[in-house]
Design an enzyme around this catalytic site. Structure first.
Site, short mmCIF file in Angstrom:
data_model
loop_
_atom_site.label_atom_id
_atom_site.label_comp_id
_atom_site.label_asym_id
_atom_site.label_seq_id
_atom_site.Cartn_x
_atom_site.Cartn_y
_atom_site.Cartn_z
CB THR A 271 -64.37 11.63 30.85
OG1 THR A 271 -65.53 12.09 31.54
CG2 THR A 271 -63.87 10.38 31.52
CD GLN B 145 -67.97 13.78 38.05
OE1 GLN B 145 -67.00 14.49 37.99
NE2 GLN B 145 -68.32 12.99 37.06
CG ASP C 128 -72.25 12.12 36.80
OD1 ASP C 128 -72.60 12.61 35.72
OD2 ASP C 128 -71.15 11.56 36.95
CB SER D 66 -71.69 6.99 32.08
OG SER D 66 -73.03 7.33 32.31
#
Length: 376
Positions: free
Chosen positions: A251, A288, A291, A316
């Protein structure tokens, strides 16, 4: 979602012409940049084994079959072309037309786990403005990203539990502080895994989760020993079960304050290092999807963060802005990479800033302590 989000922010608050904002990135893509030791190391380590198995990614990161070396000049003309089109035509150029067609073709014909993404899926995507979650901590006002990100709410819950202790009197990162922090995080993560998901699909009990009396009840559960696996608090939304999500830590975060006093705290992610390893138009696509909860049900009970059409995954990411008690003056802007550990990294930095009165660099430099309701 990235480009639609940036476009929406630009429409609301941008001052410069959209097209010129891409100039530097286009130049870097065309002329190349020097491969850093870190990038070279990540490629050589093969932290994402999919890269070598995917033709486009392999050709880019392993030219002539060899991993990129530090100091190599890496050019990406396909990316420059994509950015040029987006600069000229706006974000629509990404969600429909040649770039969208390349994305869908790459996903549907991937050598590994081909997907079902359609042109209609891309064309239908809309960015949304969400209300931030804000709460008082000591004499400060802390604001973060609300659901579907779990970052802001879980950070505020952890701080709300810690507010029941005289944290500022404890030695910085000492034994007692570490114990209290790890246990407060256990309690917050138990609630997070139970209730936080996309609020368009799930009734997330934000107010109840930040209630002072509720957080005092949670704080009272902390003793001198590690509590082991914490359970969610009293039934706020009883019909959901704890979820299991495979969140991965790759990230980026930026915090910027400009000359006019505008503040941005922005986190962006492609999830695992090198994302899904699917490349189209010179860029990597995210993974993603991890997630979401890996399973939709626990027995006969649904999981809030299960996969559903049109649903956004719970992240998160925890971009945070700290204000004075009146909510008028900005004191700090921060965030972090780190997958689901982002929440602990940001919360611990906030404790360093607000309880121990460290400066930003000192707070960031502290040894990290994490507990995601598993182990410290």
């Amino acid at each position: 979602g990235l480009l639609r989000g940036l476009e929406l922010a630009h429409e609301r608050w941008g001052k410069r012409d959209w097209s010129v904002l891409f100039d530097d990135a286009i130049e870097l893509a065309e002329e190349g940049f020097e491969v850093s030791p870190r990038l070279a190391k990540l490629v050589a380590m093969e932290i994402n084994p999919g890269v070598k198995k995917m033709p486009a990614a392999s050709a880019y990161f392993f030219p002539d079959g060899e991993p990129l070396a530090a100091g190599d000049r890496l050019k990406n003309p396909d990316y420059a072309d994509s950015l040029q089109l987006i600069a000229e035509q706006g974000a629509d150029a990404f969600y429909q037309g040649p770039i969208a067609e390349m994305i869908v073709d790459a996903v549907q014909n991937s050598p590994i786990a081909p997907g079902k993404l359609s042109l209609q899926d891309l064309a239908n995507y809309q960015a949304k403005l969400r209300e931030p979650v804000c709460d008082d901590y000591r004499q400060y006002r802390v604001c973060g990203m609300g659901p579907p990100s779990s970052g802001g709410l879980t950070t505020l819950q952890t701080l709300g539990v810690l507010e029941n202790f005289e944290f500022d009197t404890l030695p910085v990162n000492g034994l007692e502080a570490t114990h209290l922090f790890s246990q407060a995080s256990r309690l917050a993560f138990a609630d997070r895994n139970q209730w936080i998901a996309d609020p368009d699909f799930v009734d997330v009990p934000v107010t109840a989760m930040l209630n002072d009396d509720y957080l005092a009840e949670r704080a009272a559960l902390i003793g001198e020993e590690d509590m082991g696996k914490a359970t969610p608090g009293r039934a706020l939304v009883p019909e959901y079960q704890q979820d299991v999500a495979y969140e991965l830590p790759n990230t980026s975060h930026i915090s910027i304050v400009d000359a006019d006093g505008n503040v941005v705290s922005m986190t962006t992610s492609i999830e695992m290092g090198f994302g899904s390893t699917v490349m189209a138009g010179g860029f990597l696509l995210n993974n993603q999807l991890t997630d979401f909860s890996l399973v939709p049900m626990d027995g006969s009970v649904k999981i809030a963060n299960r996969v559903e059409p049109g649903k956004r995954p719970r992240s998160s990411m925890a971009p945070t802005v700290v204000l004075d008690q009146n909510g008028q003056q900005v004191l700090h802007a921060l965030g972090s990479p780190g997958g689901s550990r982002i929440i602990n990294y940001v919360t611990q930095t906030l404790v360093g800033l607000l309880d121990w009165q460290l400066d930003m660099q000192q707070a960031i430099n502290m040894g990290h302590v994490t507990n995601r309701n598993d182990y410290t």
